[in-house]
Design a protein around this motif. Structure first.
Motif, short mmCIF file in Angstrom:
data_model
loop_
_atom_site.label_atom_id
_atom_site.label_comp_id
_atom_site.label_asym_id
_atom_site.label_seq_id
_atom_site.Cartn_x
_atom_site.Cartn_y
_atom_site.Cartn_z
N VAL A 298 -22.85 31.15 -2.55
CA VAL A 298 -21.63 30.75 -1.83
C VAL A 298 -20.91 31.97 -1.28
O VAL A 298 -20.49 31.98 -0.12
CB VAL A 298 -20.70 29.95 -2.77
N LEU A 299 -20.79 33.00 -2.10
CA LEU A 299 -20.14 34.23 -1.65
C LEU A 299 -20.89 34.84 -0.48
O LEU A 299 -20.28 35.27 0.51
CB LEU A 299 -20.05 35.22 -2.81
N GLY A 300 -22.21 34.87 -0.56
CA GLY A 300 -23.01 35.41 0.53
C GLY A 300 -22.85 34.61 1.81
O GLY A 300 -22.79 35.18 2.91
N ALA A 301 -22.75 33.29 1.69
CA ALA A 301 -22.55 32.43 2.86
C ALA A 301 -21.20 32.71 3.52
O ALA A 301 -21.08 32.70 4.75
CB ALA A 301 -22.66 30.96 2.46
N ILE A 302 -20.19 32.95 2.70
CA ILE A 302 -18.85 33.28 3.21
C ILE A 302 -18.88 34.61 3.97
O ILE A 302 -18.36 34.71 5.09
CB ILE A 302 -17.84 33.34 2.05
N ILE A 303 -19.48 35.63 3.36
CA ILE A 303 -19.52 36.95 3.98
C ILE A 303 -20.36 36.91 5.26
O ILE A 303 -20.02 37.56 6.27
CB ILE A 303 -20.07 38.01 3.00
N LEU A 304 -21.46 36.14 5.25
CA LEU A 304 -22.29 35.99 6.46
C LEU A 304 -21.47 35.34 7.57
O LEU A 304 -21.47 35.84 8.71
CB LEU A 304 -23.50 35.12 6.15
N ALA A 305 -20.80 34.23 7.26
CA ALA A 305 -20.01 33.53 8.28
C ALA A 305 -18.94 34.44 8.87
O ALA A 305 -18.72 34.46 10.08
CB ALA A 305 -19.39 32.27 7.68
N GLU A 306 -18.29 35.21 8.00
CA GLU A 306 -17.24 36.12 8.48
C GLU A 306 -17.82 37.21 9.37
O GLU A 306 -17.27 37.51 10.44
CB GLU A 306 -16.51 36.75 7.29
N SER A 307 -18.93 37.80 8.96
CA SER A 307 -19.49 38.92 9.72
C SER A 307 -19.99 38.47 11.10
O SER A 307 -19.78 39.16 12.10
CB SER A 307 -20.62 39.59 8.93
N ILE A 308 -20.65 37.29 11.16
CA ILE A 308 -21.14 36.80 12.45
C ILE A 308 -19.97 36.36 13.32
O ILE A 308 -19.94 36.62 14.52
CB ILE A 308 -22.15 35.65 12.26
N ASN A 309 -19.00 35.67 12.72
CA ASN A 309 -17.84 35.20 13.47
C ASN A 309 -17.07 36.37 14.07
O ASN A 309 -16.61 36.30 15.23
CB ASN A 309 -16.94 34.38 12.55
N LYS A 310 -16.96 37.44 13.32
CA LYS A 310 -16.28 38.63 13.83
C LYS A 310 -17.05 39.24 15.00
O LYS A 310 -16.47 39.64 16.01
CB LYS A 310 -16.12 39.66 12.71
#
Length: 314
Positions: A298-310
């Motif tokens: 879950v944490l990895g999915a959050i960090i992935l979404a944030e990094s791509i969204n940015k």
């Protein structure tokens, strides 16, 4: 809106449950929960995800959620953005565009990756993206990811890092992938369940209902079951050592439900890997327990979404 005011929803689809939560890289994981995947069908999974999204949308944090990250088991073809090949735990995901799991009325971006890649991504983030890290999850199957600083390694097509399907025993036990002698056939929970259930040990549970505690109990009362468990550790250590020799990572991180349940003795596994390694690798490679536990996906999915969204917003 500053980065700290933006939140991201993470969903980790597993063989037996769907974990979820929200947070961002500034505050970490702020909420975590899970729902049991008691019926392994696409409609049931979609219903669970709808329930998660309904719950999240009823929370005030929903107004700050800017993207959704999803982790799934299976091999994701990076060119067509679909799960391909064999996916024994959740076969209905094969040839599915994961974005289609999200209801059409949800109008925020969705990003996804293999669950083991995201576990490794979370562990790399927890170490400030300073190292080249291999992350390994031991559970129903065996997952593996490789993060070089802050980049997930996918290979040319997305098929890289399938530790569970490295062949260690040519012509050996049949694996769920259809090949014989894979690490997963010997060292995963499902592989051990299949092998131990064939022994004539008086026990009330069937193969499908065995869990890690049952496997440990059976290995304690039966010498052949104990031997199977020891062989699982031995073959897992061989597979991990092969990865170390090929990739030369700074850190090997090992986690997953089976490790949390003490299926394999940590010190024995660590020592076996070190014993198998060439001396120069053993001198420079750390072998560590996962820091995030069962929340890593879950944490990895959050960090992935944030990094791509940015990245796409810039």
């Amino acid at each position: 809106m500053s980065t700290s005011d933006k939140y991201f929803l993470g969903i980790d689809i597993g063989a037996s449950s769907v974990k979820y939560g929200w947070g961002n890289s500034k505050v970490g994981l702020q909420y975590f929960n899970k729902k049991e995947l008691s019926t392994k069908t696409l409609p049931f999974l979609k219903n669970i995800i709808s329930e998660i999204l309904n719950f999240a949308s009823d929370n005030p944090i929903w107004q700050k959620i800017k993207a959704i990250g999803i982790g799934t088991p299976g091999t994701i073809d990076q060119n067509i953005h679909q799960i391909v090949g064999v996916n024994p735990n959740l076969p209905f995901l094969v040839n599915l565009n994961i974005e289609n799991l999200i209801p059409e009325n949800i109008k925020i971006p969705v990003y996804w990756d293999n669950d083991a890649n995201l576990m490794c991504f979370a562990e790399a983030w927890l170490r400030d993206f300073k190292c080249d890290i291999v992350g390994i999850t031991i559970g129903s199957g065996i997952g593996c990811g490789f993060v070089q600083k802050d980049r997930i390694f996918h290979g040319s097509h997305g098929y890289a890092m399938e530790l569970g399907h490295i062949c260690i025993i040519p012509g050996g036990e049949l694996c769920s992938c259809g090949r014989k002698g894979c690490v997963e056939a010997y060292s995963s929970v499902d592989g051990l369940k299949r092998r131990i259930s064939l022994l004539e040990i008086p026990f009330s549970k069937t193969e499908s209902s065995l869990n890690v505690k049952d496997l440990l109990y059976l290995s304690a009362i039966d010498s052949k079951a104990k031997q199977i468990l020891e062989e699982g550790l031995y073959i897992l250590a061989q597979g991990i050592t092969n990865l170390i020799v090929l990739l030369d990572p700074e850190i090997i991180v090992i986690g997953g439900g089976a490790m949390e349940g003490s299926l394999y003795d940590w010190k024995k596994l660590q020592k076996q890997i070190i014993d198998f390694m060439p001396a120069i690798n053993a001198e420079h490679t750390k072998i560590e327990k996962a820091l995030a536990g069962n929340k890593a996906g879950v944490l990895g999915a959050i960090i992935l979404a944030e990094s791509i969204n940015k990245f796409v917003s810039e």
